[in-house]
Design an enzyme around this catalytic site. Structure first.
Site, PDB file in Angstrom:
ATOM      1  N   CYS A  33       0.809  -1.224   0.000  1.00 42.35           N
ATOM      2  CA  CYS A  33       0.000   0.000   0.000  1.00 42.35           C
ATOM      3  C   CYS A  33       0.842   1.273   0.000  1.00 42.35           C
ATOM      4  O   CYS A  33       0.312   2.359  -0.174  1.00 42.35           O
ATOM      5  CB  CYS A  33      -0.924   0.017   1.222  1.00 42.35           C
ATOM      6  SG  CYS A  33       0.017  -0.027   2.752  1.00 42.35           S
ATOM      7  N   ASP A  35       2.368   2.544   2.569  1.00 40.71           N
ATOM      8  CA  ASP A  35       2.421   3.182   3.885  1.00 40.71           C
ATOM      9  C   ASP A  35       3.783   2.956   4.539  1.00 40.71           C
ATOM     10  O   ASP A  35       4.501   2.028   4.189  1.00 40.71           O
ATOM     11  CB  ASP A  35       1.312   2.635   4.789  1.00 40.71           C
ATOM     12  CG  ASP A  35      -0.061   3.110   4.324  1.00 40.71           C
ATOM     13  OD1 ASP A  35      -0.112   4.103   3.594  1.00 40.71           O
ATOM     14  OD2 ASP A  35      -1.062   2.476   4.687  1.00 40.71           O
ATOM     15  N   CYS A  58      -2.568   2.761   8.031  1.00 42.57           N
ATOM     16  CA  CYS A  58      -3.997   2.660   8.322  1.00 42.57           C
ATOM     17  C   CYS A  58      -4.219   2.262   9.781  1.00 42.57           C
ATOM     18  O   CYS A  58      -3.271   2.062  10.544  1.00 42.57           O
ATOM     19  CB  CYS A  58      -4.607   1.618   7.403  1.00 42.57           C
ATOM     20  SG  CYS A  58      -3.995  -0.024   7.800  1.00 42.57           S
ATOM     21  N   CYS A 102      -0.909  -5.296   6.481  1.00 48.85           N
ATOM     22  CA  CYS A 102      -0.624  -4.133   7.335  1.00 48.85           C
ATOM     23  C   CYS A 102       0.248  -4.531   8.525  1.00 48.85           C
ATOM     24  O   CYS A 102       0.974  -3.703   9.060  1.00 48.85           O
ATOM     25  CB  CYS A 102      -1.918  -3.515   7.846  1.00 48.85           C
ATOM     26  SG  CYS A 102      -3.117  -3.206   6.549  1.00 48.85           S
TER      27      CYS A 102
HETATM   28 FE1  FES Z   1      -1.229   0.352   4.414  1.00 48.74          FE
HETATM   29 FE2  FES Z   1      -2.695  -0.916   6.190  1.00 48.74          FE
HETATM   30  S1  FES Z   1      -3.341  -0.201   4.261  1.00 48.74           S
HETATM   31  S2  FES Z   1      -0.609  -0.394   6.334  1.00 48.74           S
END
Ligand code: FES
Length: 143
Positions: A33, A35, A58, A102
């Site tokens: 993702c 992140d 998230c 995640c």
């Molecule tokens: Fe990126 Fe959960 S959607 S860490």
């Protein structure tokens, strides 16, 4: 969808922030993702004396990071290094399958922080020894 424990750690995350002049810092991006997670640690007598996290992630990433900081505080480096992403997700009572990726951030960032500490402390030779129990990075990323 989320367990009460996940919601609790998401709503009241523990150990948020960054340790100033930390002994070790680990940062990792989630390839799924994009992140980012950052964990800083202070080490005293080969134990995690303090640990803090920051994430651009998230809710599930916040919850897993919060949980991993609680799991490793006071633990030896070897015990902390042996904590897997899967173990963190299990400690939260599980995550929905589409959010398992995640949980990769938390333990991996911690392991990188431990590695960073060992290298800064001139103990690079111990990295494979202390981090030997690690699962392969992103072992669970396909879940
Ligand atoms: Fe990126 Fe959960 S959607 S860490």
């Amino acid at each position: 969808m989320y367990t009460d424990l996940v919601m609790d750690h998401f709503s009241n995350p523990r150990n948020v922030g960054e340790i100033e002049d930390a002994d070790g810092v680990g940062q990792i991006g989630n390839p799924v993702c994009g992140d980012v997670m950052r964990i800083s640690i202070d080490v005293d007598d080969d134990r995690i004396a303090d640990v803090k996290f920051k994430t651009f992630g998230c809710g599930a990433a916040v919850a897993t990071s919060s949980m991993v900081t609680e799991m490793v505080k006071g633990q030896t480096l070897a015990a902390a290094a042996a904590i897997s992403n899967k173990a963190v997700a299990e400690a939260l009572g599980g995550l929905p399958p589409n959010k398992m990726h995640c949980s990769n951030l938390a333990a991996d960032a911690l392991h990188l922080a431990i590695q960073d500490y060992l290298i800064k402390a001139g103990r690079e030779a111990e990295v494979p020894q202390i981090l030997k129990a690690l699962p392969k990075a992103h072992e669970h990323s396909s879940l």
